[in-house]
Design an enzyme around this catalytic site. Structure first.
Site, short mmCIF file in Angstrom:
data_model
loop_
_atom_site.label_atom_id
_atom_site.label_comp_id
_atom_site.label_asym_id
_atom_site.label_seq_id
_atom_site.Cartn_x
_atom_site.Cartn_y
_atom_site.Cartn_z
CE LYS A 1 9.26 -59.39 26.61
NZ LYS A 1 8.80 -60.87 26.61
CG HIS B 1 -0.90 -33.07 -13.92
ND1 HIS B 1 -0.40 -32.87 -12.63
CD2 HIS B 1 -1.29 -32.09 -14.60
CE1 HIS B 1 -0.29 -31.50 -12.84
NE2 HIS B 1 -0.77 -31.16 -13.94
#
Length: 507
Positions: free
Chosen positions: A137, A271
């Site tokens: 922060k 595939h």
């Protein structure tokens, strides 16, 4: 006054070298919590224990160490806010310029066999995330490091500029928040167990990929959970960088090869569908059978083997163009042979069996989560619905066909014989179309072969087409309102038919 660094790390990798550079090159003072302080002191690095700095001892067996105003005040103070600076002075708090924190090994703990809930709870870090969040922060005024990989870059910042740049501090803050988010996600997922009210997912980027399924799609590879498992733990012996499509196909290959543990087996994926899968007494023969099942489609395929690669198998692998090969091991002679095909990606993944517990699919405005389809087929629970009864050999072949069919896109039809795929019909809009493709591919070899279907037969047309091509046995899940029609056709045509009671659709 010297700059102040707070070092409190569970993972001690690189911390001694970092601390020594901070003290000897840049004149930092260091404060550390218990374990880290001992590590630095033993290495001859001057360090002040957090408890001595705060004047408060560690309590509750170490659960409370850094939760103190002298720590968090030093982290959160804004150096350009007059009241903050005054508060530091009034409370004899030094501003902290560097926070180095990583967290208790929660994910590593829960990955261990036999871990108890109590063991897991004790590895939930409290002070560490609090410091990480506070430091992230306040990145405008200090630097936070949560990974040993950052140490070298931070020291380079100091050597070049005397202090870390705002851009670097902001980048480190983002990494801090990502680290705490991932950590909290792991804890929440573990404690949630089978609860499904909320589901979160997070990961650490392993690498940016050249592109996704197509060149216009950006893509990246993220690792979730323990980094010693899954594809991130694979060792790449040779070949180009893995692509998005490589990884998708490799996972499809891993899932199907994980079905076969008792005998050497090989599968070739195109595939995400298997174009050839086979079992044999040795891995060389298994790969030969899988390749010959559909040598045309095997070109450019992904190969998975469930046994280490030996020299004979390596020679076979070099005879055609392949994208990737994965196996649990590879002997030295085989490695040397495979270098003839230097572009082929060869990966060693010792654990081919452990896969994800859930699958996630994105949809507009959300995502779908389901448990993995990892149910183990049990022929003893199957029901023989035909008049013709199976022998042990019949059941073994039907089991092989069923295991392969589970990993073919729906509608799926798989034809096999001698533990080898002969025809695969995948992803068609109707089951008759898939059957036609599989039977045409099998050709004359369909005589006496076995057929597996991932879904039930709403009509008897598939059964009749199979029998006309010479199929002798069928395994299917059952469950159609018109099952009797298919069973009647099987009896009329002399086919063996079993139903599993389990469906394996794959979309």
């Amino acid at each position: 006054m010297a700059r102040l660094a707070l070092l409190s790390v569970s993972n001690k990798t690189g911390v001694i070298d970092l601390a020594r550079s901070l003290v000897e090159e840049f004149g930092f003072d260091i404060i550390s919590s218990g374990g880290t302080a001992k590590t630095l002191k033993d290495a001859g690095i001057p360090v002040t224990k957090v408890s001595d700095y705060t004047g408060s001892p560690e309590i509750l067996g170490g659960r409370v160490k850094t939760l103190h105003p002298r720590i968090h005040g030093g982290i959160l103070a804004r150096r350009d806010v007059e009241q903050d600076v005054a508060d530091l002075a009034d409370n004899q708090i030094r501003a902290i310029d560097l926070v180095v924190v990583n967290l208790y090994p929660f994910e590593e703990t829960i990955a261990k066999p036999g871990v108890t809930l109590a063991d897991a709870v004790e590895q939930i870090d409290i002070g560490g995330p609090a410091m990480l969040r506070a430091s992230s922060k306040n990145y405008a005024h200090l630097t936070v490091l949560c990974n040993p990989d950052q140490y070298g870059e931070y020291l380079q910042e100091l050597r070049q500029n005397g202090s870390a740049s705002l851009e670097f501090r902001q980048k480190c803050a983002l990494k801090g928040f990502l680290h705490t988010a991932s950590y909290d996600n792991a804890i929440a997922a573990y404690l949630a167990g089978t609860q499904t009210e909320e589901f979160t997912i997070s990961g650490t980027q392993i690498q940016s990929l050249r592109y996704g399924e197509n060149p216009h799609q950006p893509a990246a590879w993220y690792q979730t959970g323990n980094k010693s498992t899954g594809w991130a733990a694979a060792i790449k012996l040779q070949g180009k960088e893995l692509s998005y499509n490589n990884l998708v196909d490799l996972e499809a290959a891993r899932r199907i090869i994980a079905e076969f543990t008792d005998s050497p087996a090989a599968t070739i994926i195109k595939h995400t569908n298997p174009c050839g899968t086979a079992e044999a007494p040795n891995i060389f023969n298994a790969y030969q059978k899988a390749f010959n099942a559909d040598s045309t489609s095997a070109f450019g395929g992904i190969v998975a083997l469930n046994r280490p690669i030996d020299a004979d198998t390596a020679n076979e692998l070099t005879k055609t163009f392949l994208e990737c090969v994965v196996a649990p091991g590879c002997d030295e002679e085989a490695q040397e042979i495979l270098t003839k095909k230097g572009n082929v990606r060869v990966l060693i993944l010792p654990d081919l069996l452990t896969g994800p517990k859930e699958t996630v699919k994105a949809i507009a405005g959300g995502f779908l989560v389901q448990s993995a389809d990892d149910i183990i087929a049990d022929p003893s629970q199957w029901q023989v619905v035909s008049e013709r009864q199976p022998n042990s050999s019949d059941l073994a072949e039907l089991l092989f066909a069923w295991k392969v069919c589970k990993h073919v896109k729906s509608n799926a039809i798989v034809i096999t014989s001698d533990r080898t795929t002969l025809g695969v019909g995948a992803g068609q809009m109707n089951r008759v179309g898939s059957t036609k493709i599989a039977l045409e591919q099998a050709g004359e070899k369909a005589q006496g072969a076995f057929l597996a279907s991932d879904g039930f037969f709403p009509f008897d047309d598939t059964v009749r087409a199979a029998a006309a091509a010479g199929i002798t046995a069928i395994v299917q899940p059952g469950g159609s309102l018109r099952d009797k029609d298919s069973i009647k056709a099987a009896n009329e045509l002399g086919l063996l038919m079993v139903v599993t009671g389990i469906r394996h659709f794959l979309h």
